[in-house]
Design an enzyme around this catalytic site. Structure first.
Site, PDB file in Angstrom:
ATOM      1  N   SER A  52      23.312   2.723  33.438  1.00  0.00           N
ATOM      2  CA  SER A  52      23.400   3.328  34.584  1.00  0.00           C
ATOM      3  C   SER A  52      22.289   1.764  34.922  1.00  0.00           C
ATOM      4  CB  SER A  52      22.455   4.717  34.730  1.00  0.00           C
ATOM      5  OG  SER A  52      22.449   4.417  36.684  1.00  0.00           O
ATOM      6  N   LYS A  86      20.138   6.731  30.840  1.00  0.00           N
ATOM      7  CA  LYS A  86      21.669   6.966  30.800  1.00  0.00           C
ATOM      8  C   LYS A  86      22.485   6.132  29.845  1.00  0.00           C
ATOM      9  CE  LYS A  86      23.747   9.803  33.403  1.00  0.00           C
ATOM     10  NZ  LYS A  86      24.438   9.219  34.281  1.00  0.00           N
ATOM     11  N   GLN A 116      65.198  -3.040  39.370  1.00  0.00           N
ATOM     12  CA  GLN A 116      64.194  -4.156  39.391  1.00  0.00           C
ATOM     13  C   GLN A 116      62.581  -3.858  39.069  1.00  0.00           C
ATOM     14  OE1 GLN A 116      64.601  -8.142  40.848  1.00  0.00           O
ATOM     15  NE2 GLN A 116      62.931  -8.062  41.831  1.00  0.00           N
ATOM     16  N   ASN A 141      73.607  -8.396  35.684  1.00  0.00           N
ATOM     17  CA  ASN A 141      73.356  -6.804  35.216  1.00  0.00           C
ATOM     18  C   ASN A 141      73.395  -6.389  34.292  1.00  0.00           C
ATOM     19  OD1 ASN A 141      72.866  -7.071  38.739  1.00  0.00           O
ATOM     20  ND2 ASN A 141      75.511  -6.189  38.566  1.00  0.00           N
ATOM     21  N   ASN A 164      26.494   6.458  29.681  1.00  0.00           N
ATOM     22  CA  ASN A 164      27.747   6.875  29.579  1.00  0.00           C
ATOM     23  C   ASN A 164      28.792   6.505  29.370  1.00  0.00           C
ATOM     24  OD1 ASN A 164      26.364   7.966  32.549  1.00  0.00           O
ATOM     25  ND2 ASN A 164      26.090   6.354  33.112  1.00  0.00           N
ATOM     26  N   THR A 195      38.379  28.535  24.066  1.00  0.00           N
ATOM     27  CA  THR A 195      39.161  29.068  24.684  1.00  0.00           C
ATOM     28  C   THR A 195      38.752  28.835  25.838  1.00  0.00           C
ATOM     29  OG1 THR A 195      39.257  31.723  23.824  1.00  0.00           O
ATOM     30  CG2 THR A 195      40.550  29.804  22.674  1.00  0.00           C
ATOM     31  N   SER A 243      61.598 -11.490  40.936  1.00  0.00           N
ATOM     32  CA  SER A 243      61.159 -11.130  39.943  1.00  0.00           C
ATOM     33  C   SER A 243      60.482 -11.295  38.148  1.00  0.00           C
ATOM     34  CB  SER A 243      61.666  -9.976  38.780  1.00  0.00           C
ATOM     35  OG  SER A 243      63.186 -10.709  39.200  1.00  0.00           O
ATOM     36  N   LYS A 290      60.887  -2.362  34.884  1.00  0.00           N
ATOM     37  CA  LYS A 290      60.387  -3.952  35.022  1.00  0.00           C
ATOM     38  C   LYS A 290      58.504  -3.681  35.214  1.00  0.00           C
ATOM     39  CE  LYS A 290      63.373  -6.474  36.074  1.00  0.00           C
ATOM     40  NZ  LYS A 290      64.522  -5.834  35.877  1.00  0.00           N
ATOM     41  N   GLU A 297      36.109   7.737  30.355  1.00  0.00           N
ATOM     42  CA  GLU A 297      36.293   8.135  31.379  1.00  0.00           C
ATOM     43  C   GLU A 297      37.885   7.586  31.820  1.00  0.00           C
ATOM     44  OE1 GLU A 297      32.569   8.054  33.984  1.00  0.00           O
ATOM     45  OE2 GLU A 297      31.898   8.670  31.787  1.00  0.00           O
ATOM     46  N   TYR A 337      74.881  -1.214  39.451  1.00  0.00           N
ATOM     47  CA  TYR A 337      73.615  -1.510  39.425  1.00  0.00           C
ATOM     48  C   TYR A 337      73.165  -1.716  40.771  1.00  0.00           C
ATOM     49  CZ  TYR A 337      69.921  -5.140  39.989  1.00  0.00           C
ATOM     50  OH  TYR A 337      68.994  -5.933  39.905  1.00  0.00           O
TER      51      TYR A 337
HETATM   52  N1  ARG Z   1      66.184  -9.731  38.116  1.00  0.00           N
HETATM   53  C1  ARG Z   1      66.871  -8.684  38.583  1.00  0.00           C
HETATM   54  C2  ARG Z   1      66.699  -6.901  37.990  1.00  0.00           C
HETATM   55  O1  ARG Z   1      66.017  -7.112  37.189  1.00  0.00           O
HETATM   56  C3  ARG Z   1      67.952  -8.513  37.711  1.00  0.00           C
HETATM   57  C4  ARG Z   1      69.631  -8.493  38.057  1.00  0.00           C
HETATM   58  C5  ARG Z   1      69.966  -9.199  39.084  1.00  0.00           C
HETATM   59  N2  ARG Z   1      71.185  -8.826  39.607  1.00  0.00           N
HETATM   60  C6  ARG Z   1      71.750  -8.598  40.479  1.00  0.00           C
HETATM   61  N3  ARG Z   1      72.851  -8.324  41.182  1.00  0.00           N
HETATM   62  N4  ARG Z   1      70.820  -9.030  41.315  1.00  0.00           N
HETATM   63  O2  ARG Z   1      67.248  -6.294  38.236  1.00  0.00           O
END
Ligand code: ARG
Length: 467
Positions: A280, A286, A325, A113, A288, A158, A26, A328, A293, A320
């Site tokens: 355009s 044009k 993951q 975790n 736009n 409306t 990650s 994010k 949009e 966990y």
């Molecule tokens: N990169 C992991 C996440 O974003 C971090 C936690 C990893 N924990 C594990 N038990 N593999 O969730």
């Protein structure tokens, strides 16, 4: 680049498969949590020292090395880079490379975790205020439009059919009202993120006497999670944030759609500034509304982030799981997209020219039919009967190509003796809006009060510009 030694290599006989390692890594995106991860670790080192799990010397060495990492990354963001599995592994690797043995003690009693949940909570609490400010700036641009419009009228719709006249200011205040709910919803997401996860360990809690209340205060959390097993997999604050972002984008998309429609040659109510319009490659005439949009398009993407994330969560067993993951990229994309859309919308609204002559011309005619009915009701006719009669007047006028405003008193009286010469004054767009009496209405006095109230809100939420 070579696959680095993961934090968990001891249990395994050889190197991980390079493709699978890269698949699970990650770091390409969670490097964005670097500063939060390091700040969490500095506080953790303090807590370990207080718990007697680190000597003073070790604690000092760890903390000052971590602080220098923060400085270095602030000077050169490219510093946060490497073949590591994730940001936590990166920080630990660099720390150990700098201070050796003591660095290897930092992770005592802690799990990634709880750490990754902590980092994301810290991150959102740090970033959400910027999104709120961008939201308030757009509300300020709506306010400026409302102030500029004065007592100008426009058609209110409306079913996208002309319905009743409203003040142009009332229209702009309507979008500001939605933005203020977004602002509050973002605050609620930040509040939900306000729980310290450290002390949860991998799932069962930690075996060291960590003062979690102190640690929470140190990291500016007002609460500690109530249950370690829940805490390592609780991403409700992520769902809440994504919902807040998705709904804000739904609002921006509806604003964009309004302005796209209002800007067409058919409506001609608004004129986009050249700086926020596009041309355009083929048709020279044009102009736009591409930014609008794109805002409308990106709303779909973030609604997708929310539904995708909820779908990811729904099948997870307790504790966990690596599926988490995925939180994010959803959060970062929602943040970036919302920020970009808010800025673009602010630029468009801030430079938009309203064609108030055209909105006024469009605000009369049959849109005053309700006012005719109210005129009759004021003279004793039951509303349903008035509605019926005015419906017939409208039908006749349509058939003969006439307009309500152009009808003579004699023509009115042919329908009912309740009509008299006062009907002409009662049936204008201005009289129609002045007749609205509730605080939330388009009645000019109420709109003036609402503008003042919004001005005060903007004053509290948008820092004064340096100019
Ligand atoms: N990169 C992991 C996440 O974003 C971090 C936690 C990893 N924990 C594990 N038990 N593999 O969730």
């Amino acid at each position: 680049m070579d696959t680095p030694t993961p934090l968990w290599s001891g249990r395994f006989a050889g190197e991980p498969d390079a493709d699978v390692f890269r698949f699970g890594a990650s770091f390409p995106f969670d490097r964005r949590l670097f500063a939060d991860d390091v700040r969490g670790s500095i506080a953790w080192a303090e807590a370990l020292e207080a718990a007697g799990a680190l000597s003073n010397g070790e604690g000092d060495a760890i903390r000052s090395a971590l602080a220098s990492l923060l400085d270095e990354a602030a000077r050169d963001p490219g510093f946060v880079d490497g073949p590591d599995e994730d940001v936590h592994s990166f920080v630990e690797r660099v720390l150990v490379a700098r201070i050796g043995e003591a660095g290897k003690r930092l992770h005592t009693g802690r799990s990634r975790n709880e750490q990754v949940a902590l980092d994301l909570r810290l991150y959102l609490r740090r970033r959400i205020p910027d999104l709120q400010q961008a939201t308030a700036r757009l509300a300020a641009a709506c306010l400026a439009q409302a102030e500029r419009a004065g007592d100008a009228v426009m058609p209110g719709y409306t079913h996208l059919r002309r319905a009743q006249p409203i003040l142009v200011a009332h229209y702009w205040l309507s979008h500001a009202a939605a933005l203020r709910r977004d602002h509050a919803r973002l605050a609620a997401a930040a509040d939900e993120a306000d729980q310290l996860t450290l002390g949860s360990g991998a799932l069962a809690g930690t075996a060291y006497p960590i003062d979690t209340a102190l640690l929470a205060r140190r990291l500016a959390f007002t609460r500690v999670v109530p249950n370690s097993l829940d805490a390592v997999a609780d991403r409700d604050f992520v769902s809440t944030f994504l919902h807040a972002a998705a709904l804000a984008l739904v609002h921006l998309s509806r604003l964009a759609e309004d302005l796209i429609v209002f800007g067409t040659e058919e409506f001609g109510f608004v004129e986009l500034d050249d700086r926020v319009a596009t041309g355009s490659s083929l048709m020279p005439q044009k102009k736009n509304p591409d930014p609008l949009e794109l805002i409308r398009g990106k709303a779909g993407r973030i609604v997708g982030r929310l539904t995708g994330w909820l779908t990811t969560m729904k099948g997870l067993p307790s504790g966990y799981n690596k599926d988490l993951q995925e939180d994010k990229e959803a959060v970062f994309d929602a943040e970036d997209t919302l920020d970009g859309c808010l800025r673009a919308a602010t630029a468009v609204v801030g430079t938009l020219v309203m064609r108030l002559d055209r909105t006024a011309r469009a605000a009369g005619g049959f849109m005053l039919a309700t006012d005719v009915a109210d005129f009759l009701v004021a003279r004793g006719l039951p509303f349903r009967a008035a509605h019926e009669l005015v419906g017939r007047i409208v039908r006749d006028a349509l058939a003969s190509g006439r307009d309500l405003e152009a009808m003579t008193v004699a023509e009115w009286r042919a329908y009912s003796p309740l009509f008299d010469e006062r009907v002409h004054d009662a049936i204008t767009p201005g009289a129609s809006v002045r007749a609205r009496r509730t605080p939330q209405s388009t009645g000019p006095d109420h709109v003036t009060a609402a503008v003042a109230e919004l001005r005060a809100w903007v004053g509290r939420h948008v820092p004064a510009s340096p100019r």
